[in-house]
Design a protein around this motif. Sequence first.
Motif: not given
Lengths: 116, 116
Positions: A31, A92, A96, A35, A102-110, A33
């Motif tokens: 997944m 951004l 997932d 934003y 655990t599953d969690t959501q991480y972000f790129g630097p934008g 995404f």
Amino acid sequence: SAVISQKPSRDICQRGTSLTIQCQVDSQVTMMFWYRQQPGQSLTLIATANQGSEATYESGFVIDKFPISRPNLTFSTLTVSNMSPEDSSIYLCSVDDYADSTDTQYFGPGTRLTVL
Amino acid sequence: AQTVTQSQPEMSVQEAETVTLSCTYDTSESDYYLFWYKQPPSRQMILVIRQEAYKQQNATENRFSVNFQKAAKSFSLKISDSQLGDAAMYFCAYGAGGTSYGKLTFGQGTILTVHP
């Protein structure tokens, strides 16, 4: 956790033009995404980038304005089309990832976009 | 639709002291996840802590802990022994389960200032 990179990190564009933002992940993820974070605001989900099929857009966002590609499990692009000053935001990508049981959501630097 | 509310636009704390950031959310779902993210001026979204709704035990990560009150739909973040590096914008986020898994809804954010 997944390591996410985005290109460009920032750009200044003229109104009416388009910009394509790239998101690269160092591992395969199901997944991805996209934003948007408008100046001084919180993050708002634009769409889910689906591998091998069209993206799924949230209310208020349309494919003609924000076309998204997801050619494989490690890469996605977001294009901001026919830009206006209102499109000035940080964009951004997020993934997932399954880590530490655990599953969690991480972000790129934008990507900081300024439209003149 | 889910909503997330952070009622404290700004908070401040003295170095080495403890501060609590508030978050409430609204949902009719039973399967969901809650997050606190930190966004320093670099704009990188950094995961601070994660809580699954089905777990009664409050999550902790070193100096960071949460007070999860499911019935009250409250999810506060406690930062102990505050450090100068904790200064940032903090976002509370709701993560849906089921078919909407991975999509996050963010609160408005709380700016945390740490005084030496």
